[in-house]
Every structure is written in structure tokens, then in C-alpha cells.
Design a protein around this motif. Sequence first.
Motif, PDB file in Angstrom:
ATOM      1  N   GLY A 206       5.944   4.233  -9.734  1.00  0.00           N
ATOM      2  CA  GLY A 206       6.331   3.183 -10.660  1.00  0.00           C
ATOM      3  C   GLY A 206       7.641   2.509 -10.319  1.00  0.00           C
ATOM      4  O   GLY A 206       7.802   1.310 -10.520  1.00  0.00           O
ATOM      5  N   LEU A 207       8.620   3.281  -9.787  1.00  0.00           N
ATOM      6  CA  LEU A 207       9.948   2.719  -9.568  1.00  0.00           C
ATOM      7  C   LEU A 207      10.229   2.340  -8.118  1.00  0.00           C
ATOM      8  O   LEU A 207      10.995   1.415  -7.865  1.00  0.00           O
ATOM      9  CB  LEU A 207      11.004   3.705 -10.064  1.00  0.00           C
ATOM     10  CG  LEU A 207      11.016   3.954 -11.577  1.00  0.00           C
ATOM     11  CD1 LEU A 207      12.115   4.916 -11.958  1.00  0.00           C
ATOM     12  CD2 LEU A 207      11.170   2.655 -12.350  1.00  0.00           C
ATOM     13  N   SER A 208       9.652   3.055  -7.158  1.00  0.00           N
ATOM     14  CA  SER A 208       9.925   2.752  -5.753  1.00  0.00           C
ATOM     15  C   SER A 208       9.449   1.358  -5.386  1.00  0.00           C
ATOM     16  O   SER A 208      10.034   0.689  -4.536  1.00  0.00           O
ATOM     17  CB  SER A 208       9.242   3.782  -4.844  1.00  0.00           C
ATOM     18  OG  SER A 208       9.769   5.061  -5.068  1.00  0.00           O
TER      19      SER A 208
ATOM     20  N   VAL B  94      15.272   3.027   1.769  1.00  0.00           N
ATOM     21  CA  VAL B  94      14.110   2.667   2.594  1.00  0.00           C
ATOM     22  C   VAL B  94      13.823   1.169   2.475  1.00  0.00           C
ATOM     23  O   VAL B  94      13.547   0.495   3.468  1.00  0.00           O
ATOM     24  CB  VAL B  94      12.866   3.490   2.165  1.00  0.00           C
ATOM     25  CG1 VAL B  94      11.617   2.978   2.876  1.00  0.00           C
ATOM     26  CG2 VAL B  94      13.072   4.965   2.481  1.00  0.00           C
ATOM     27  N   THR B  95      13.923   0.658   1.253  1.00  0.00           N
ATOM     28  CA  THR B  95      13.680  -0.785   1.043  1.00  0.00           C
ATOM     29  C   THR B  95      14.672  -1.637   1.827  1.00  0.00           C
ATOM     30  O   THR B  95      14.289  -2.591   2.512  1.00  0.00           O
ATOM     31  CB  THR B  95      13.780  -1.119  -0.455  1.00  0.00           C
ATOM     32  OG1 THR B  95      12.770  -0.402  -1.159  1.00  0.00           O
ATOM     33  CG2 THR B  95      13.600  -2.613  -0.696  1.00  0.00           C
ATOM     34  N   LEU B  96      15.950  -1.283   1.747  1.00  0.00           N
ATOM     35  CA  LEU B  96      16.994  -2.104   2.347  1.00  0.00           C
ATOM     36  C   LEU B  96      17.110  -1.921   3.862  1.00  0.00           C
ATOM     37  O   LEU B  96      17.763  -2.737   4.523  1.00  0.00           O
ATOM     38  CB  LEU B  96      18.350  -1.790   1.696  1.00  0.00           C
ATOM     39  CG  LEU B  96      18.477  -2.178   0.212  1.00  0.00           C
ATOM     40  CD1 LEU B  96      19.794  -1.693  -0.360  1.00  0.00           C
ATOM     41  CD2 LEU B  96      18.343  -3.682   0.041  1.00  0.00           C
ATOM     42  N   VAL B  97      16.493  -0.891   4.415  1.00  0.00           N
ATOM     43  CA  VAL B  97      16.560  -0.661   5.867  1.00  0.00           C
ATOM     44  C   VAL B  97      15.226  -0.976   6.534  1.00  0.00           C
ATOM     45  O   VAL B  97      15.173  -1.749   7.503  1.00  0.00           O
ATOM     46  CB  VAL B  97      16.974   0.796   6.174  1.00  0.00           C
ATOM     47  CG1 VAL B  97      16.894   1.069   7.679  1.00  0.00           C
ATOM     48  CG2 VAL B  97      18.386   1.064   5.669  1.00  0.00           C
ATOM     49  N   LEU B  98      14.141  -0.417   6.012  1.00  0.00           N
ATOM     50  CA  LEU B  98      12.849  -0.565   6.692  1.00  0.00           C
ATOM     51  C   LEU B  98      12.283  -1.984   6.565  1.00  0.00           C
ATOM     52  O   LEU B  98      11.796  -2.546   7.556  1.00  0.00           O
ATOM     53  CB  LEU B  98      11.856   0.454   6.121  1.00  0.00           C
ATOM     54  CG  LEU B  98      10.456   0.448   6.750  1.00  0.00           C
ATOM     55  CD1 LEU B  98      10.533   0.781   8.231  1.00  0.00           C
ATOM     56  CD2 LEU B  98       9.529   1.422   6.033  1.00  0.00           C
TER      57      LEU B  98
ATOM     58  N   LEU C 221       7.337   2.661  -0.943  1.00  0.00           N
ATOM     59  CA  LEU C 221       6.708   3.601  -1.876  1.00  0.00           C
ATOM     60  C   LEU C 221       6.050   4.758  -1.128  1.00  0.00           C
ATOM     61  O   LEU C 221       6.253   5.939  -1.455  1.00  0.00           O
ATOM     62  CB  LEU C 221       5.688   2.852  -2.719  1.00  0.00           C
ATOM     63  CG  LEU C 221       4.571   3.647  -3.396  1.00  0.00           C
ATOM     64  CD1 LEU C 221       5.167   4.522  -4.459  1.00  0.00           C
ATOM     65  CD2 LEU C 221       3.526   2.720  -3.984  1.00  0.00           C
ATOM     66  N   THR C 222       5.250   4.425  -0.113  1.00  0.00           N
ATOM     67  CA  THR C 222       4.516   5.450   0.645  1.00  0.00           C
ATOM     68  C   THR C 222       5.481   6.418   1.309  1.00  0.00           C
ATOM     69  O   THR C 222       5.300   7.644   1.264  1.00  0.00           O
ATOM     70  CB  THR C 222       3.624   4.781   1.701  1.00  0.00           C
ATOM     71  OG1 THR C 222       2.773   3.830   1.066  1.00  0.00           O
ATOM     72  CG2 THR C 222       2.779   5.812   2.427  1.00  0.00           C
ATOM     73  N   LEU C 223       6.514   5.858   1.947  1.00  0.00           N
ATOM     74  CA  LEU C 223       7.484   6.716   2.641  1.00  0.00           C
ATOM     75  C   LEU C 223       8.285   7.563   1.665  1.00  0.00           C
ATOM     76  O   LEU C 223       8.545   8.737   1.925  1.00  0.00           O
ATOM     77  CB  LEU C 223       8.427   5.849   3.485  1.00  0.00           C
ATOM     78  CG  LEU C 223       7.870   5.439   4.847  1.00  0.00           C
ATOM     79  CD1 LEU C 223       8.719   4.348   5.465  1.00  0.00           C
ATOM     80  CD2 LEU C 223       7.812   6.651   5.784  1.00  0.00           C
TER      81      LEU C 223
END
Length: 836
Positions: free
Chosen positions: A736-738, A813-817, A705-707
Motif C-alpha cells: 500500500g505504501l511503497s 529504492v524509488t529515488l535511486v532505482l 514495491l517488488t524490491l
Amino acid sequence: MVAISLAMMPNLKIDTDPENMLSSDAPARVFHNQTKANFQMRDMIVVGIVSQNSIFTPNALQVVEQLSTQVLQIEGVIAEDLLSLSVVDNITQEKNSQGESNGIRFEYLMKQAPSSLEGSLAIQHAVKRLPMLNNTLVSGDNKAIAIYVPIQAKDMSYIIAEEIRTISSNFPAELVANLDFHITGLPVAEDQFGYEMFVQMGVAAPLAGLAIFALLWYFFRNFPLIIAPMVVAMATVIIVMGSLIGMGFTVHIMSSMIAIFLMPIAVVDSVHILSEFAEKYKTGDNAGDVVKGVMKHLYTPMLYTSITSAIGFYSLMLTPIPPVKVFGAFIGTGILLAFALTIIYIPAYISRLTPETLAKLHDAIVRMEKKGRLANALESLGGFATQKTKLILIGFVALFLVSIEGVSRIEINDNPVNWFKADHEIRIADKVLNEHFAGTYDAWLVFSNNKGENSAALEKFKAVLATFTVNADSAKQINAFIKDASSAEQASLFNQNLLVLLDDLTFSAADQDQVILEQLVDIADDAFNDSKVFLDPALLNWQSDFQQALLATGLVGKSNGLADIVKTVNRELFSGEDKDFTLPETSNGVAQTLLQYQSSHRPQDLWHFVTKDYQKSLLWLQMSSGDNQHTTKVVNWTEAYITNNPMPKNISYQWAGKSYLNIVWQDAMVNGMIDSLLSSFVIVFLMMVVLFRSFKYGILAMLPLTLTISMIYGLIGWIGKDYDMPIAVLSALTLGLSIDFAIHFLQRTRELEKELGSLAPALAAMFQEPSRAISRNAIVIAVGFTPLLLSPLMPYITVGFFLASIMALSALVTLVLLPALMTLFAGKQNLKTEKS
């Protein structure tokens, strides 16, 4: 619920007035409307007639006359305030037979269009001598003439503009050869946006639904199954919009986007359920039992994602902008409604499907997932994320730092005219007319007398009043007037109303009271004349110097004020030459010029620039740009000038006008958005800590979310996109969605880690069905917003582009970080364990 909501739809009311971005009791809005009432200022449509060469030809002036005459007949046009060459006055000297000055003459500038070029040039020469008209009604380059059309109500501007377009299109071709017609002005821009917004609402939402339907078909290849999430999405949109309309809320630019926002958001939980159901179901299984197992896995993450998404939008209710509050409240409620409908309706629907339908679904999913590009790409991505952990971490840190620099470059700016595409007729008219004229955007600077009641005169007045006999009827009426004036908190007792009362009493009072009344009239009249501060030459000279200094900055194209009227009339009272284009030296001299002006055909024009008690004065500033930044520069320069050059009397100043109101609500919106983002960020973080019962996992959940927020807003800063109303709303949707993807990823990873015994196989399993569900959701939402890119309205295009980008970026970002960080932390933990 759907039926009741549909019954509410006919009550739909559109509202695109940016003034309503402020609450009705906001001080700036109250003062703006008070100023309109005090100075009889109107909302104006600007009609421009532009020639490639000189506009001062018989044909062009005939068009101006005929168009003005027909515009005056349009319902909703305030005829007495129309500004056109054919209805304004020329001010000249009245001369006797010997050529000597014999007073001042007011005659219509163009009572009828001239038939010769000589007559046309005479009108051109006359306009150049009238500062109130030059570069307002006629452009400085003599290639354009404007007609200012005052209207009774802002919401009539689109209809009136369409009638003017029809009139202008019906002129004979030979008469309008080389002439172009343009219509602009903030009222017509805002009202036209409302019309096109209404059309957009009817196009974008169905297109979004169609795009989502096609995408679900591609994923699941089963019409009976994908009907279920579409039913949930349509029901959610209809119920929320019907409730909004039924509760009496108008549909503003913000709330017009509710349908397009909710359509893709409402199907995301359904996609998770369908994805896992398709993965788990085997031919011969009981559909009800399988869907129960799926819901047991997904209920908690779906609940938390729905709550966090709703919080992101509910946080908008912390802003001081009424339409933003409504938007946030109904989107947040719509998300929770979609969750409720999903967990009730989808399992019920799936459990009623026939075994044949379910068998086709399973076969289609197996065939697609085993050989699909998405599955292969996600497996490769999973390998990269768990093997290149340090490289990924360094890369994201670098991106974050670059994004922060981009955020620092963001500039807050908005302009309702820029809500249209560059090739829209409103934008073209705005550009053309502002190139020719001093400006079609206005701001009003209002000066007010702060001096209190004349205490000496008041004491004298009361002393004389006390000499009436006890039961004198005149004394009773005057005391009642004083009491009413006091309770109404009038600035001054000595005003026109008191003089009228005293004058009336002289006709009805007893003979013995006449002497007292005469004394009261003299006291009140002297005090009233002394209070007319805007007859003071010193103050008018200051105002004139201010106008010249402001014009020299280049920030305004022109300013019109009381001093301009006085100078023009004063010139014609004397020689008619430029040397007498000055202010009189005494207040009586100023009063004499204004008395002369009131014998013109348009005496009411005086009261646009000064109130009848001469306690307030207005400067009308014309600007060629309606951008907030431009108006802010004018406001800041004015503050600095008045600080360095104080006014000669105790005078205060305030701003009004649409351009200034835009600054006020934009500042309120930006500050409100920052507050709502920070507060909801903290709430969501605490929810993550509670959900995962871990401070570490709470932080991990917030990282995508932050990124995403920093990278999206960094991109906005780097590309030079202004921070405007639609951009501001993106923060709520991003928050809301990230977080949704992170919740699903972390929750399922922890479950798989417990099931498989360690993190590595859990992450490998995550890049099978769970990552496909996350990817499908991101794609569904992104595609759901892409129909907005086809809109002719810039706010919709902006929202469509950035929301599609947000979904793609937050999923990536979710799937990599997250797997990279989890692998890195697990490696360090194992290293510590081995050392111990």
C-alpha cells in the motif's frame, strides 16, 4: 463525525483470544469446542512453586496447601476440577490386619500438609507411583509443584492470575524462603496481553502523534500550518476507531494497531500539499489561488496513491481470518477517509491563514531548503542515480537474488507467549516451569468409534417392539425415542438414555408388557455394552503403545489417557507392585477397574478421558513448547505412526486444543495473505498501467514495491525471524505504501519532462522540491511508527521496526532505482534514434 465517534468509545471491548482468528463455524474450532463439552475440559492457569532444592519440605507443602485453599475461594475458579496435591487422591491397596490385600483404597494424597520431613517424603514417594500426577503436579526433578487452576471463562484469567499473585505475595517470608512463584498458561498469557494491549493503545497512538507533530515542526517551523495535518490525522483515527467500536467489533491485536497505522499514513498527502505550497507561495500571493494550483498538480497522484494503499489493505479481506478482515477493511476505509478530509480540509484551512503566518512559513522553508542537509543529500543522490546507472542496476539485481534466497529460508511459527518480551514475568514463568515439568502447553488427541449401529441388534429390537399391542403406551414412547434419535442423527440408538427410558417403563407399564420390556432391556443392554469400544483391552493396549512411542520421540513431555487410569487401579487391585501395572485381559476387567475408580473423591476425572458411552477417548499431551512448528511435528509424527500401526478397530482421530488451533489459523492466515498479496499486486499493476497509460511505466511503478517486499522478507529470512501474525500483515502495508513514492516520482517526472523538454533536466528538477516531499513523507511515516519500539509487547516492536525499515527502504529504492532505469532507457532510446 468526530463527536459521534467519540460517543462510541465507551463501548470498547478487547479480544485477544487466538481462537477468534478462526470463524465461529470453522471445522477445527467447532470440533475443539465440542471436545471441551464432551470431555469437560477447561481453560487452565498454571501456578508453579519452585524451590532451589527439594520442594518436598513441610514449609513448601504447607504453602501448597494454603495457596490451593485460597485459590478455591476465588470467583471464577471451577473448584471440583482444580488439580493440586491437596485435593487429588492417592490410590493404594486396602489391607486387612494380616497385611493381605482387601481391595483398593482412595484417600486424599495430602489432606493436610505434613509437619515432618518424613511425611513430606512419603508424599513424594506416593506421587511417583501415580503416572497421572508425576511430572504434571510434581516435576521430575522434585524441585517444583504445580497447581492447575480451571477457570469458567478465558477472559477472567488476568483477574484471577492477579488475585493469585496477591495471595502468593502475602505469605510470611520465613515460609516462602527459597521459593519462587510463577504463573503461566495460554489463557493468562492471552488475557494479560489484552490488558497490556489496552494500555499500549493509550500510549502508542499519542506518542506517534507527538513524534509526527515534532517532525512537522522541524520541517515547516509554523505551528498554525502543521495543526492542519494533525487535525486530519486525529479526526481520521477517531472516526475509524469509533466506527469500529460502534459497529460492535471487538478490538483484537490486529485492530489495536489501526490507530498507530493510520496516524502517520493520514498525514502523507498533507505533507505533499504543504511542501509544494511552501515552495510555490511568495509573499503577497493569494493563498487560495496558490493552493488551487498545488492541488491541480497533486490531486491525481494523491488519488491513486490513496486508492492503491487502500487496495493493499482491502486485499486482507480475502483472508479467512476474521480479525485480519476487520483490520484490512477499516484501515483501507481510513486511508480513503484521510484522502477525502485532506483535499477538503487542508486547502480550506490554508486559504484562511493570515498573510503574516504564510510569510513566516515561506521564509522558514526557503531558509531550511537552500542550506539544509536534506536538500544537499538529495542533490548528491540524484547525481549518483543518473550517472551510475549500470552499477545501480547490477547492485539491485544482486540484492534481489540474495533476498529471494532469504525468503526461501522463512519459517512460519507463532506462540502467544512469545508476544511478550523475554524479561516479562509471563515469559520467565513459561521458561522456568517448562524446564521443570513435562510441559504447560497441551494438545488433545480425540479418538472416536466409527462403527455404525449394530444392525442385527437393531432388527431384533424392532421385531420385539412390534409385538406390543397397537395402542400400548410403552410402544408409543419407545417409537418416539427412536424417531427423535434418528432426527438428531445420533451415532447409536443403544445408549444410556434408551436404557433409562426402558427402566422407567418397567415401573409404569401394564403387566402384559413387562415380558416384552425385559426382552428389550436385554437386547439394548447387550448392544450398549458391545458398543463400548474403549473398554476393549486391545484398543487400550494400542493407545498405551502409542503413548510410549510418542514419549520416546522427545516431542512431548508426557501424555495422560484412559490406559494410565486403568493400569494404576489394576496394579492396586492385585499386588500393588509394578508387575501388575498392566491392562486387564478382558473388557469386564477394564470395566471393573473403572467402576472402582468412580468410588474415588474425584470420579469426574474419568470423564476427561472417555465419554460416558465409551465411544470417544481423549489423550492429553503435555508439551514444553507452544511453537506452531513443535506442535506440527507432533501432528505429523502421529499421522505417520497411525498409518504404520493401524488401530485394532474402526477408530478415527482428530486434534483439538489451543496449540492445535494455532496451527490451523496460522496456515489459513499465511495462505490467505499470499492470495491477498498476489491479487492486490495484479490490481495495483493494472491501475498503474491505466494511470500512466503506459505498460512500461506500469512496470517501473511496481519495481520499488517488488524490491521492497522481497528485500524486507529476505531480511526476515536471513535473520531467522519467524513469520508470525504481525509479519504477515506487513505485506499489505508494504504494497500500500511503497507504491506511493513511485507514483509521485513518475507522475511529476513526466510532467517536468513535458515542461522542460527532456528527461535529464526533469530528473534534476525532481531532486529539488518533489524528492524532498517524498523524503519527508518517508521520514514522517517511519518516525510515526518508532514509538512502537518502546512497547513491552513484541508484535508492536516487530511492526514498528519493520515498518520504519520499509518506509526508508522503499523511498531509497524509488529515488535511486527509478531515475537510474529511466536514464538507462532514455540513453538506449537516444542511441537507437541516432543510428536510425
